[in-house]
Design a protein around this motif. Structure first.
Motif, mmCIF file in Angstrom:
data_model
loop_
_atom_site.group_PDB
_atom_site.id
_atom_site.type_symbol
_atom_site.label_atom_id
_atom_site.label_comp_id
_atom_site.label_asym_id
_atom_site.label_seq_id
_atom_site.Cartn_x
_atom_site.Cartn_y
_atom_site.Cartn_z
ATOM 1 N N LEU A 1 -62.594 -19.339 -41.407
ATOM 2 C CA LEU A 1 -63.107 -20.668 -41.751
ATOM 3 C C LEU A 1 -64.564 -20.818 -41.351
ATOM 4 O O LEU A 1 -65.318 -21.546 -41.991
ATOM 5 C CB LEU A 1 -62.239 -21.749 -41.099
ATOM 6 C CG LEU A 1 -60.789 -21.814 -41.588
ATOM 7 C CD1 LEU A 1 -60.053 -22.953 -40.885
ATOM 8 C CD2 LEU A 1 -60.705 -21.957 -43.091
ATOM 9 N N SER A 2 -64.987 -20.093 -40.330
ATOM 10 C CA SER A 2 -66.383 -20.176 -39.886
ATOM 11 C C SER A 2 -67.352 -19.606 -40.925
ATOM 12 O O SER A 2 -68.532 -19.946 -40.923
ATOM 13 C CB SER A 2 -66.558 -19.426 -38.565
ATOM 14 O OG SER A 2 -66.220 -18.052 -38.722
ATOM 15 N N LEU A 3 -66.869 -18.747 -41.831
ATOM 16 C CA LEU A 3 -67.727 -18.164 -42.868
ATOM 17 C C LEU A 3 -67.595 -18.857 -44.213
ATOM 18 O O LEU A 3 -68.289 -18.507 -45.163
ATOM 19 C CB LEU A 3 -67.378 -16.683 -43.064
ATOM 20 C CG LEU A 3 -67.765 -15.720 -41.963
ATOM 21 C CD1 LEU A 3 -67.310 -14.317 -42.324
ATOM 22 C CD2 LEU A 3 -69.260 -15.751 -41.719
ATOM 23 N N GLU A 4 -66.725 -19.819 -44.320
ATOM 24 C CA GLU A 4 -66.423 -20.421 -45.607
ATOM 25 C C GLU A 4 -67.661 -20.981 -46.318
ATOM 26 O O GLU A 4 -67.853 -20.789 -47.499
ATOM 27 C CB GLU A 4 -65.366 -21.505 -45.452
ATOM 28 C CG GLU A 4 -64.747 -21.907 -46.748
ATOM 29 C CD GLU A 4 -63.523 -22.770 -46.533
ATOM 30 O OE1 GLU A 4 -62.682 -22.778 -47.426
ATOM 31 O OE2 GLU A 4 -63.409 -23.436 -45.490
ATOM 32 N N GLY A 5 -68.526 -21.646 -45.599
ATOM 33 C CA GLY A 5 -69.740 -22.203 -46.198
ATOM 34 C C GLY A 5 -70.661 -21.122 -46.731
ATOM 35 O O GLY A 5 -71.255 -21.270 -47.795
ATOM 36 N N LYS A 6 -70.793 -20.031 -46.005
ATOM 37 C CA LYS A 6 -71.637 -18.919 -46.449
ATOM 38 C C LYS A 6 -71.082 -18.303 -47.724
ATOM 39 O O LYS A 6 -71.821 -17.987 -48.644
ATOM 40 C CB LYS A 6 -71.725 -17.835 -45.366
ATOM 41 C CG LYS A 6 -72.640 -18.167 -44.257
ATOM 42 C CD LYS A 6 -74.062 -18.010 -44.741
ATOM 43 C CE LYS A 6 -74.999 -18.168 -43.568
ATOM 44 N NZ LYS A 6 -76.365 -18.361 -43.984
ATOM 45 N N ILE A 7 -69.784 -18.108 -47.779
ATOM 46 C CA ILE A 7 -69.160 -17.518 -48.963
ATOM 47 C C ILE A 7 -69.352 -18.448 -50.163
ATOM 48 O O ILE A 7 -69.628 -18.003 -51.264
ATOM 49 C CB ILE A 7 -67.666 -17.223 -48.718
ATOM 50 C CG1 ILE A 7 -67.492 -16.251 -47.551
ATOM 51 C CG2 ILE A 7 -67.009 -16.691 -49.989
ATOM 52 C CD1 ILE A 7 -68.146 -14.911 -47.715
ATOM 53 N N ASP A 8 -69.224 -19.757 -49.934
ATOM 54 C CA ASP A 8 -69.464 -20.727 -51.021
ATOM 55 C C ASP A 8 -70.877 -20.571 -51.565
ATOM 56 O O ASP A 8 -71.086 -20.515 -52.771
ATOM 57 C CB ASP A 8 -69.278 -22.162 -50.531
ATOM 58 C CG ASP A 8 -67.823 -22.544 -50.351
ATOM 59 O OD1 ASP A 8 -66.952 -21.847 -50.887
ATOM 60 O OD2 ASP A 8 -67.574 -23.556 -49.671
ATOM 61 N N GLU A 9 -71.841 -20.503 -50.664
ATOM 62 C CA GLU A 9 -73.246 -20.397 -51.050
ATOM 63 C C GLU A 9 -73.496 -19.118 -51.845
ATOM 64 O O GLU A 9 -74.115 -19.129 -52.909
ATOM 65 C CB GLU A 9 -74.107 -20.407 -49.787
ATOM 66 C CG GLU A 9 -75.579 -20.259 -50.003
ATOM 67 C CD GLU A 9 -76.311 -20.220 -48.674
ATOM 68 O OE1 GLU A 9 -77.219 -19.384 -48.551
ATOM 69 O OE2 GLU A 9 -75.974 -21.005 -47.766
ATOM 70 N N ILE A 10 -72.981 -18.010 -51.353
ATOM 71 C CA ILE A 10 -73.196 -16.721 -52.017
ATOM 72 C C ILE A 10 -72.463 -16.677 -53.347
ATOM 73 O O ILE A 10 -73.006 -16.247 -54.356
ATOM 74 C CB ILE A 10 -72.735 -15.569 -51.104
ATOM 75 C CG1 ILE A 10 -73.655 -15.482 -49.891
ATOM 76 C CG2 ILE A 10 -72.712 -14.249 -51.860
ATOM 77 C CD1 ILE A 10 -73.139 -14.616 -48.786
ATOM 78 N N SER A 11 -71.218 -17.128 -53.370
ATOM 79 C CA SER A 11 -70.443 -17.045 -54.603
ATOM 80 C C SER A 11 -71.038 -17.933 -55.692
ATOM 81 O O SER A 11 -71.003 -17.586 -56.867
ATOM 82 C CB SER A 11 -68.974 -17.383 -54.363
ATOM 83 O OG SER A 11 -68.805 -18.721 -53.970
ATOM 84 N N ASN A 12 -71.605 -19.065 -55.322
ATOM 85 C CA ASN A 12 -72.253 -19.923 -56.318
ATOM 86 C C ASN A 12 -73.475 -19.237 -56.921
ATOM 87 O O ASN A 12 -73.741 -19.355 -58.107
ATOM 88 C CB ASN A 12 -72.649 -21.261 -55.717
ATOM 89 C CG ASN A 12 -71.450 -22.145 -55.449
ATOM 90 O OD1 ASN A 12 -70.404 -21.980 -56.053
ATOM 91 N ND2 ASN A 12 -71.599 -23.066 -54.526
ATOM 92 N N ASN A 13 -74.216 -18.500 -56.097
ATOM 93 C CA ASN A 13 -75.390 -17.788 -56.598
ATOM 94 C C ASN A 13 -75.007 -16.643 -57.530
ATOM 95 O O ASN A 13 -75.786 -16.269 -58.396
ATOM 96 C CB ASN A 13 -76.221 -17.246 -55.433
ATOM 97 C CG ASN A 13 -76.911 -18.336 -54.662
ATOM 98 O OD1 ASN A 13 -77.134 -19.427 -55.180
ATOM 99 N ND2 ASN A 13 -77.242 -18.065 -53.423
ATOM 100 N N LEU A 14 -73.827 -16.076 -57.336
ATOM 101 C CA LEU A 14 -73.392 -14.937 -58.149
ATOM 102 C C LEU A 14 -72.542 -15.363 -59.350
ATOM 103 O O LEU A 14 -72.078 -14.522 -60.094
ATOM 104 C CB LEU A 14 -72.568 -13.966 -57.291
ATOM 105 C CG LEU A 14 -73.313 -13.264 -56.168
ATOM 106 C CD1 LEU A 14 -72.338 -12.452 -55.325
ATOM 107 C CD2 LEU A 14 -74.396 -12.359 -56.725
ATOM 108 N N ILE A 15 -72.295 -16.645 -59.493
ATOM 109 C CA ILE A 15 -71.406 -17.167 -60.534
ATOM 110 C C ILE A 15 -70.021 -16.527 -60.402
ATOM 111 O O ILE A 15 -69.479 -15.953 -61.327
ATOM 112 C CB ILE A 15 -71.981 -16.990 -61.954
ATOM 113 C CG1 ILE A 15 -73.424 -17.482 -62.003
ATOM 114 C CG2 ILE A 15 -71.146 -17.760 -62.964
ATOM 115 C CD1 ILE A 15 -74.113 -17.238 -63.323
ATOM 116 N N ILE A 16 -69.506 -16.589 -59.208
ATOM 117 C CA ILE A 16 -68.154 -16.135 -58.916
ATOM 118 C C ILE A 16 -67.292 -17.378 -58.824
ATOM 119 O O ILE A 16 -67.690 -18.363 -58.229
ATOM 120 C CB ILE A 16 -68.106 -15.363 -57.583
ATOM 121 C CG1 ILE A 16 -68.952 -14.099 -57.670
ATOM 122 C CG2 ILE A 16 -66.674 -15.028 -57.206
ATOM 123 C CD1 ILE A 16 -69.128 -13.416 -56.334
#
Length: 70
Positions: A47-62
């Protein structure tokens, strides 16, 4: 034990290197992989990484689907 959320990532084949890089950078691994018409992976993210994954996945169109929470 670390609190995690299981998500499914859906992406195109050409995004595979970027997704693999993201997983490696955050020391994550796929719980399940499916390579049919599109690629998908299920991963457990802290859960501590959830925001980072959201940010990265949005940039990659995942596309992310929340599956369950632990």
């Amino acid at each position: 034990r670390t609190a995690t959320r299981r998500i499914r990532l859906r992406f195109s084949y050409d995004q595979m290197p970027a997704v693999e890089r993201m997983l490696k950078n955050y020391n994550l691994s796929a719980v399940k992989r499916d390579f049919s018409e599109e690629c998908s992976m299920e991963i457990d993210i802290p859960l501590s990484l959830e925001g980072k994954i959201d940010e990265i996945s949005n940039n990659l169109i995942i596309f992310k689907d929340n599956l369950n929470q632990y």
